[in-house]
Motif scaffolding. Sequence first.
Motif, PDB file in Angstrom:
ATOM      1  N   MET A   1       0.839  -1.190   0.000  1.00  0.00           N
ATOM      2  CA  MET A   1       0.000   0.000   0.000  1.00  0.00           C
ATOM      3  C   MET A   1       0.887   1.258   0.000  1.00  0.00           C
ATOM      4  SD  MET A   1      -2.846   1.097   2.779  1.00  0.00           S
ATOM      5  CE  MET A   1      -1.694   1.213   4.090  1.00  0.00           C
ATOM      6  N   GLU A   2       0.539   2.225  -0.808  1.00  0.00           N
ATOM      7  CA  GLU A   2       1.284   3.478  -0.838  1.00  0.00           C
ATOM      8  C   GLU A   2       0.592   4.509   0.046  1.00  0.00           C
ATOM      9  OE1 GLU A   2       1.567   4.690  -4.914  1.00  0.00           O
ATOM     10  OE2 GLU A   2       3.588   3.858  -5.087  1.00  0.00           O
ATOM     11  N   ILE A   3       1.384   5.289   0.761  1.00  0.00           N
ATOM     12  CA  ILE A   3       0.862   6.369   1.595  1.00  0.00           C
ATOM     13  C   ILE A   3       1.576   7.658   1.210  1.00  0.00           C
ATOM     14  CG2 ILE A   3       0.725   7.241   3.955  1.00  0.00           C
ATOM     15  CD1 ILE A   3       0.320   4.402   4.900  1.00  0.00           C
ATOM     16  N   LYS A   4       0.780   8.714   1.004  1.00  0.00           N
ATOM     17  CA  LYS A   4       1.376  10.002   0.631  1.00  0.00           C
ATOM     18  C   LYS A   4       2.178  10.570   1.796  1.00  0.00           C
ATOM     19  CE  LYS A   4      -2.245  11.363  -2.597  1.00  0.00           C
ATOM     20  NZ  LYS A   4      -3.427  12.223  -2.738  1.00  0.00           N
ATOM     21  N   ILE A   5       3.342  11.113   1.477  1.00  0.00           N
ATOM     22  CA  ILE A   5       4.197  11.687   2.510  1.00  0.00           C
ATOM     23  C   ILE A   5       4.903  12.923   1.970  1.00  0.00           C
ATOM     24  CG2 ILE A   5       6.143  10.139   1.904  1.00  0.00           C
ATOM     25  CD1 ILE A   5       6.778  10.062   4.969  1.00  0.00           C
ATOM     26  N   ILE A   6       5.011  13.940   2.813  1.00  0.00           N
ATOM     27  CA  ILE A   6       5.862  15.094   2.507  1.00  0.00           C
ATOM     28  C   ILE A   6       7.051  15.027   3.452  1.00  0.00           C
ATOM     29  CG2 ILE A   6       6.043  17.617   2.531  1.00  0.00           C
ATOM     30  CD1 ILE A   6       3.040  17.719   1.911  1.00  0.00           C
ATOM     31  N   ASN A   7       8.222  15.106   2.882  1.00  0.00           N
ATOM     32  CA  ASN A   7       9.449  15.018   3.682  1.00  0.00           C
ATOM     33  C   ASN A   7      10.165  16.369   3.667  1.00  0.00           C
ATOM     34  OD1 ASN A   7      11.785  14.340   4.972  1.00  0.00           O
ATOM     35  ND2 ASN A   7      12.494  12.858   3.447  1.00  0.00           N
ATOM     36  N   LYS A   8      10.017  17.103   4.761  1.00  0.00           N
ATOM     37  CA  LYS A   8      10.696  18.403   4.859  1.00  0.00           C
ATOM     38  C   LYS A   8      12.019  18.282   5.613  1.00  0.00           C
ATOM     39  CE  LYS A   8       6.490  21.175   4.546  1.00  0.00           C
ATOM     40  NZ  LYS A   8       5.617  22.182   5.173  1.00  0.00           N
ATOM     41  N   SER A   9      12.384  17.054   5.974  1.00  0.00           N
ATOM     42  CA  SER A   9      13.674  16.858   6.635  1.00  0.00           C
ATOM     43  C   SER A   9      14.746  16.680   5.570  1.00  0.00           C
ATOM     44  CB  SER A   9      13.636  15.608   7.528  1.00  0.00           C
ATOM     45  OG  SER A   9      13.787  14.437   6.742  1.00  0.00           O
ATOM     46  N   GLU A  10      15.994  16.641   6.023  1.00  0.00           N
ATOM     47  CA  GLU A  10      17.081  16.391   5.068  1.00  0.00           C
ATOM     48  C   GLU A  10      17.483  14.917   5.077  1.00  0.00           C
ATOM     49  OE1 GLU A  10      20.706  17.885   7.993  1.00  0.00           O
ATOM     50  OE2 GLU A  10      19.521  19.325   6.882  1.00  0.00           O
ATOM     51  N   HIS A  11      16.628  14.084   5.664  1.00  0.00           N
ATOM     52  CA  HIS A  11      16.951  12.666   5.820  1.00  0.00           C
ATOM     53  C   HIS A  11      16.119  11.820   4.861  1.00  0.00           C
ATOM     54  CE1 HIS A  11      18.833  14.386   9.213  1.00  0.00           C
ATOM     55  NE2 HIS A  11      17.690  14.709   9.788  1.00  0.00           N
ATOM     56  N   THR A  46      10.071  15.492  13.258  1.00  0.00           N
ATOM     57  CA  THR A  46      10.640  14.547  12.274  1.00  0.00           C
ATOM     58  C   THR A  46      10.730  15.154  10.876  1.00  0.00           C
ATOM     59  OG1 THR A  46       8.487  13.656  11.651  1.00  0.00           O
ATOM     60  CG2 THR A  46       9.618  12.588  13.510  1.00  0.00           C
ATOM     61  N   GLY A  47      10.025  16.273  10.641  1.00  0.00           N
ATOM     62  CA  GLY A  47       9.997  16.846   9.288  1.00  0.00           C
ATOM     63  C   GLY A  47       9.087  16.089   8.335  1.00  0.00           C
ATOM     64  N   LEU A  48       8.298  15.147   8.869  1.00  0.00           N
ATOM     65  CA  LEU A  48       7.443  14.307   8.020  1.00  0.00           C
ATOM     66  C   LEU A  48       5.970  14.649   8.214  1.00  0.00           C
ATOM     67  CD1 LEU A  48       9.162  10.872   8.720  1.00  0.00           C
ATOM     68  CD2 LEU A  48       9.519  12.359   6.725  1.00  0.00           C
ATOM     69  N   PHE A  49       5.222  14.607   7.122  1.00  0.00           N
ATOM     70  CA  PHE A  49       3.776  14.865   7.102  1.00  0.00           C
ATOM     71  C   PHE A  49       3.153  13.759   6.259  1.00  0.00           C
ATOM     72  CE2 PHE A  49       4.045  19.376   8.523  1.00  0.00           C
ATOM     73  CZ  PHE A  49       5.413  19.545   8.410  1.00  0.00           C
ATOM     74  N   ILE A  50       2.121  13.092   6.762  1.00  0.00           N
ATOM     75  CA  ILE A  50       1.555  11.965   6.006  1.00  0.00           C
ATOM     76  C   ILE A  50       0.045  12.095   5.848  1.00  0.00           C
ATOM     77  CG2 ILE A  50       3.411  10.388   6.662  1.00  0.00           C
ATOM     78  CD1 ILE A  50       1.558   9.106   8.692  1.00  0.00           C
ATOM     79  N   GLU A  51      -0.469  11.388   4.859  1.00  0.00           N
ATOM     80  CA  GLU A  51      -1.913  11.336   4.594  1.00  0.00           C
ATOM     81  C   GLU A  51      -2.322   9.871   4.652  1.00  0.00           C
ATOM     82  OE1 GLU A  51      -3.273  13.645   1.126  1.00  0.00           O
ATOM     83  OE2 GLU A  51      -4.741  12.055   0.747  1.00  0.00           O
ATOM     84  N   LEU A  52      -2.728   9.447   5.851  1.00  0.00           N
ATOM     85  CA  LEU A  52      -3.115   8.042   6.025  1.00  0.00           C
ATOM     86  C   LEU A  52      -4.475   7.793   5.396  1.00  0.00           C
ATOM     87  CD1 LEU A  52      -2.179   7.604   9.786  1.00  0.00           C
ATOM     88  CD2 LEU A  52      -1.143   6.341   7.896  1.00  0.00           C
ATOM     89  N   PRO A  53      -4.670   6.619   4.800  1.00  0.00           N
ATOM     90  CA  PRO A  53      -6.007   6.273   4.309  1.00  0.00           C
ATOM     91  C   PRO A  53      -6.987   6.153   5.482  1.00  0.00           C
ATOM     92  CG  PRO A  53      -4.354   4.724   3.506  1.00  0.00           C
ATOM     93  CD  PRO A  53      -3.697   5.551   4.549  1.00  0.00           C
ATOM     94  N   ILE A  54      -8.256   6.444   5.239  1.00  0.00           N
ATOM     95  CA  ILE A  54      -9.282   6.291   6.272  1.00  0.00           C
ATOM     96  C   ILE A  54      -9.282   4.841   6.737  1.00  0.00           C
ATOM     97  CG2 ILE A  54     -11.782   6.326   6.675  1.00  0.00           C
ATOM     98  CD1 ILE A  54     -11.818   8.683   4.607  1.00  0.00           C
ATOM     99  N   GLY A  55      -9.362   4.638   8.056  1.00  0.00           N
ATOM    100  CA  GLY A  55      -9.340   3.276   8.599  1.00  0.00           C
ATOM    101  C   GLY A  55      -7.953   2.826   9.027  1.00  0.00           C
ATOM    102  N   ARG A  86      -2.835  16.339   9.622  1.00  0.00           N
ATOM    103  CA  ARG A  86      -1.986  16.823   8.518  1.00  0.00           C
ATOM    104  C   ARG A  86      -0.769  17.585   9.023  1.00  0.00           C
ATOM    105  NH1 ARG A  86      -4.305  13.506   6.833  1.00  0.00           N
ATOM    106  NH2 ARG A  86      -5.920  13.412   5.222  1.00  0.00           N
ATOM    107  N   GLY A  87      -0.580  17.607  10.342  1.00  0.00           N
ATOM    108  CA  GLY A  87       0.578  18.304  10.910  1.00  0.00           C
ATOM    109  C   GLY A  87       1.835  17.438  10.842  1.00  0.00           C
TER     110      GLY A  87
END
Length: 144
Positions: A1-11, A46-55, A86-87
């Motif tokens: 399963m793919e989950i959307k992620i924004i990575n604002k860290s340098e890692h 962590t510099g990470l932001f994710i969009e988990l699927p419902i459930g 979304r934080g």
Amino acid sequence: MEIKIINKSEHPLPQYETAHAAGMDLRASITEKIVLKPLQRLLVPTGLFIELPIGYEAQIRPRSGLAYKHGISIVNAPGTIDADYRGELKVLLVNLSDTDFSINNGDRIAQMVIAKHETVSWKAVEELNETARGEGGYGHTGKE
Ligand SMILES: O=c1ccn([C@H]2C[C@H](O)[C@@H](COP(=O)(O)OP(=O)(O)OP(=O)(O)O)O2)c(=O)[nH]1
Ligand SMILES: [Mg+2]
């Protein structure tokens, strides 16, 4: 399963360290070294932001190596990341040892498990069904 992620860290993105691992390690995304004093707690970004699927939820859990070697745990373990959050993912570390613990940018400070959960509704009733355990709990088994 793919989950959307924004990575604002340098890692790099969190990854499974072994083929069948349940958790992915999370890295501290900090501008300068942090020193956690005995019994001090700190929210570490962590510099990470994710969009988990419902459930689905994400659980933020301690790493056993840090816990065993340095007494580093998570105050609210397991931290709960809601599907509608979304934080930035943050880790609420606590130092349960009697010595200072240093955290550097990029250190793997916790692990995250993605899990399914139910969403229920309540059915209010007057009685619950009977069981052999009944109201026994808190170590009542094994006593005569
Ligand atoms: O270890 C954690 C725990 C929570 N969160 C974020 C995601 C979660 O969806 C949100 C709210 O967490 P929780 O419901 O545990 O905290 P609360 O004290 O009930 O806050 P709220 O009133 O915002 O729900 O904070 C983290 O980043 N790390
Ligand atoms: Mg809440």
